[in-house]
Design an enzyme around this catalytic site. Structure first.
Site, short mmCIF file in Angstrom:
data_model
loop_
_atom_site.label_atom_id
_atom_site.label_comp_id
_atom_site.label_asym_id
_atom_site.label_seq_id
_atom_site.Cartn_x
_atom_site.Cartn_y
_atom_site.Cartn_z
N PRO A 255 -12.63 -39.83 -61.94
CG PRO A 255 -13.35 -40.97 -60.06
CD PRO A 255 -12.60 -39.78 -60.49
N GLY A 257 -18.12 -40.23 -64.70
CA GLY A 257 -19.40 -39.95 -64.08
C GLY A 257 -19.34 -38.99 -62.92
CB THR A 258 -16.69 -37.52 -60.91
OG1 THR A 258 -15.74 -37.52 -61.95
CG2 THR A 258 -16.51 -38.74 -60.06
N GLY A 259 -18.76 -35.79 -63.13
CA GLY A 259 -19.27 -34.47 -63.45
C GLY A 259 -18.26 -33.53 -64.08
CE LYS A 260 -13.66 -36.79 -66.32
NZ LYS A 260 -14.28 -37.85 -65.51
CB THR A 261 -19.03 -33.57 -69.35
OG1 THR A 261 -18.08 -34.59 -69.60
CG2 THR A 261 -19.47 -32.97 -70.65
CD GLU A 479 -24.31 -65.87 -52.60
OE1 GLU A 479 -23.67 -65.07 -51.91
OE2 GLU A 479 -24.00 -66.13 -53.76
#
Ligand code: NHX
Ligand code: ZN
Length: 697
Positions: A255, A257-261, A479
């Site tokens: 998904p 933002g999980t740090g692939k890059t 609420e």
């Protein structure tokens, strides 16, 4: 408020390499070359109008005949280009007052003639004839005859204009137009680079990549795999001597933002081999064939620098499954690019030392051909971090924060952020520091982190939104409805707080802390749906009117019920069938894979489940009317209530057997009051049973 896990999908922003490229390009001191061009052009035009050197003085036939020929003052005549006669005066006559207008020649005068006068002539024959006549008339001796020479002289200015400046201008205009067309600005925006790959190359020195595996918190399994890839490049013999083949590529799936890059960058930082990084969308251009030629160029460059790594971010931009029905809404250009990529991956030998990493968050939509053996034959799944990994990630991101308050605890924060990705956590720590700075604090404290988490999940607080007192009451009761129902239901997510402070899109919210679990039971789903309907139920019961505010709640509930029936086989009438399509390629391309009858049954079941949950919520609220109303009033007063306040009002959460657990028959065709009576009887029974059966510790 939906739970954090679901909300989280909206917050995936991994670092995009494209942005970085842009920035670095801007940083270069841009020397404006247009100025130089401008100065050159002005200079040349100036030269054309004000020639350097001394231009001889023009004379007419009359003066030439009567003042020059008659006085025997002419030394020689040169006829230039057949239309101009240049007159040289004898040097001993130059002091004569008649010739006072001769310009003293300035040192040879830049290729200009050093003649004293010139005269325009019609034709050479006529001019020489006239001269001969005049010389006869003035009694010239044959030895005195004025010599006439001929010369062809090129006009440099004309030549420069027609062969240099004009073409330059044309090329300039042409370049300008194409630069605009090619999107201008960006790296390689020039027309000449259109087919070149736009990969950013990090060389062996790796000066720009400062990330290594130490900076990657969590992701232990993925790290093992990726470290192996680095090893392939460093010591290929270790693997090939046993006859193994080095894989060609690996696909990082997970998904946003999980740090692939980040992982890929760490590979670049550790591998000490050249690293080509580009984004899938970099291949896409409006010109036909450009994508394919960029792929070719990329691989050509990579092979020259092997061993090396190619990283293609967001590969789904080109790797999406090729449509089955060609030329129907499909993108030919993208397919060509993909085909080229497939060919290139097949083309180079297994041990050529080029390894391709690609990242995507949607492996399911990728073309099958990309993932078959010999191409991206490894898939590395990068998942959302669990509790421990989040703790590590928090620690990594807290490192740069200079002063932390004494009560800031990575463990606690990790518990508060289920479903957050690494990028979200980075965002939280940064936001916390900003919030602390805004308040002129000298430390970042726990409350700043909590505020930051709220901000990331819910958006900006909007304290100044104009809300009428009546609306305020509706919101408070809505609420309070969520709070009450979720408090009572055993399987519902535990509530942290309720608020009627508007935030982002929502006017109020109930915040839950979802349990971290891999499986969800039917009871949990039903209880959650019941809690989600608690808001609308409270509006109906205690206000007698319902509002549009329940939109988000209803959407969530409807999707959940639909999933229960058609995906998870949780309704008896549909049974254990699932119409979920995990391939994501809509294999059932012709409508739904079930009959109209089944479709109707699904609808009926969805409606039944939702109606029953709604009724259950109303029954509960009716029973806990007092507590609910107290909660509503308190909310109006305090705006935010925490779990402690709920406990004070409603008592401790049921931790034994839930008295209202779902029962298909019990609620069918029974009106609310009836149901309430039955349920109450049942609770009593259950309580008795519980007391009797459960042994005390
Ligand atoms: C709105 N939002 O957009 C307002 C700001 C029941 C007190 N009109 O369930 O905030 O009402 O438990 C068009 C029409 C969103 C667009 C109606 C977008 C309604 C959140 C729903 C609290 N908490 N709902 C909740 C809420 C809203 C919504 C719409 C829309 C409310 C509720 C949104
Ligand atoms: Zn609601």
């Amino acid at each position: 408020m939906s739970e954090q896990k679901q909300n989280n999908n909206n917050f995936g922003f991994g670092p995009k390499s494209g942005n970085k490229d842009q920035k670095e390009n801007d940083k270069k001191p841009k020397f404006n070359i247009t100025w130089i061009y401008g100065i050159i052009v002005i200079f040349i035009i100036g030269m054309m109008f004000f020639p350097m050197g001394n231009e001889p003085v023009e004379v007419m036939w009359g003066r030439f005949r009567n003042k020059m020929l008659k006085t025997h003052s002419v030394e020689k005549i040169i006829i230039v280009n057949g239309d101009r006669a240049e007159i040289y005066i004898k040097s001993d006559k130059k002091s004569d007052p008649d010739f006072s207008d001769i310009k003293t020649p300035s040192s040879s005068g830049m290729g200009m003639s050093s003649a004293d006068y010139y005269m325009k002539i019609g034709s050479i024959d006529r001019f020489t004839g006239q001269m001969d006549e005049a010389m006869d008339e003035f009694d010239y001796e044959p030895s005195e005859y004025v010599e006439v020479g001929y010369d062809t002289r090129e006009n440099h200015m004309d030549w420069i204009v027609s062969w240099v400046i004009f073409p330059l201008l044309l090329i300039g205009v042409w370049l300008f137009i194409f630069k605009r067309m090619a999107g201008g600005g960006g790296p390689g925006g020039q027309i000449f680079n259109i087919g070149k790959s736009r990969a950013k190359v990090f060389d062996k020195e790796g000066a720009e990549v400062k990330v290594d595996f130490k900076d990657v918190a969590g992701l232990e399994e993925a790290k093992v795999e990726i470290i192996e890839i680095v090893d392939f490049l460093k010591k290929p013999e270790k693997y090939t001597q046993l006859g193994g083949k080095i894989p060609k590529g690996a696909l990082l799936v997970g998904p946003p933002g999980t740090g692939k890059t980040l992982l890929a960058k760490a590979v670049a930082g550790e591998a000490h081999v050249p690293f080509f990084s580009m984004s899938g969308s970099d291949f896409v251009e409006m010109f036909v064939g450009v994508g394919a030629s960029r792929v070719r160029d990329l691989f050509k460059q990579a092979k020259e620098k092997a061993p090396c790594i190619i990283f293609i971010d967001e590969i789904d931009a080109i790797g999406r499954a090729r449509g089955k029905n060609a030329n129907f809404g499909s993108n030919d250009e993208r397919e060509n690019t993909l085909n080229q990529l497939l060919t290139e991956m097949d083309g180079f030998g297994t041990n050529s030392g080029v390894i391709i990493l690609a990242a995507t968050n949607r492996a399911d939509i990728l073309d099958r051909a990309l993932m078959r053996a010999g191409r991206f034959d490894r898939q590395i799944h990068v998942e959302l971090p669990d509790l421990n990994e989040r703790k590590d990630i928090f620690k990594v991101h807290m490192r740069p924060l200079k002063k932390l308050g004494p009560n800031v605890n990575a463990d606690f924060l990790a518990k508060q952020t289920p479903g957050f990705s690494g990028a979200d956590i980075a965002n939280v720590t940064n936001e916390a520091a900003l919030i602390a700075a805004r308040q002129e604090k000298d430390k970042v404290e726990k409350q700043d982190f909590l505020d930051a988490i709220d901000r990331i999940i819910g958006g900006l607080e909007k304290k100044n939104k104009i809300i009428s007192p009546n609306e305020k009451r509706t919101i408070a009761f809505h609420e309070a409805g969520h709070a009450t129902v979720s408090w009572i239901l055993e399987h519902a997510n535990p509530l942290i707080k309720v608020t009627i402070v508007p935030r982002g899109q929502a006017l109020g919210a109930a915040w839950y802390l979802p349990e971290e679990r891999q499986l969800t039971t039917k009871e949990q789903m039903l209880d959650e749906m019941c809690a989600a309907l608690g808001g609308r139920a409270a509006e109906e019961l205690f206000f007698g009117q319902i509002s549009t505010g329940a939109l988000n709640d209803l959407e969530k509930v409807t999707k959940q019920a639909y999933a229960m029936v058609s995906y998870f086989g949780m309704s008896e009438k549909i049974g254990n069938r699932s119409y979920y399509d995990s391939s994501g390629q809509s294999e059932y391309s012709f409508g739904k894979p079930y009959s109209d009858e089944t479709a109707r049954t699904i609808d009926d079941e969805v409606k039944r489940i939702i109606d029953e949950s709604y009724d259950r919520a109303k029954v509960l609220l009716n029973k806990y009317k007092e507590g609910h109303n107290k909660l509503g009033d308190m909310l109006l007063d305090k705006e935010v209530l925490f779990a402690e306040d709920l406990e004070n009002i409603l008592g401790p959460r049921p931790n034994g057997k839930n008295p209202y657990s779902f029962n298909d028959e019990a609620l069918e065709n029974v009106d609310i009051v009836d149901a309430e009576v039955k349920k109450e009887e049942k609770i009593e029974e259950d309580r008795k049973k519980d007391k009797d059966s459960t042994p005390k510790e």
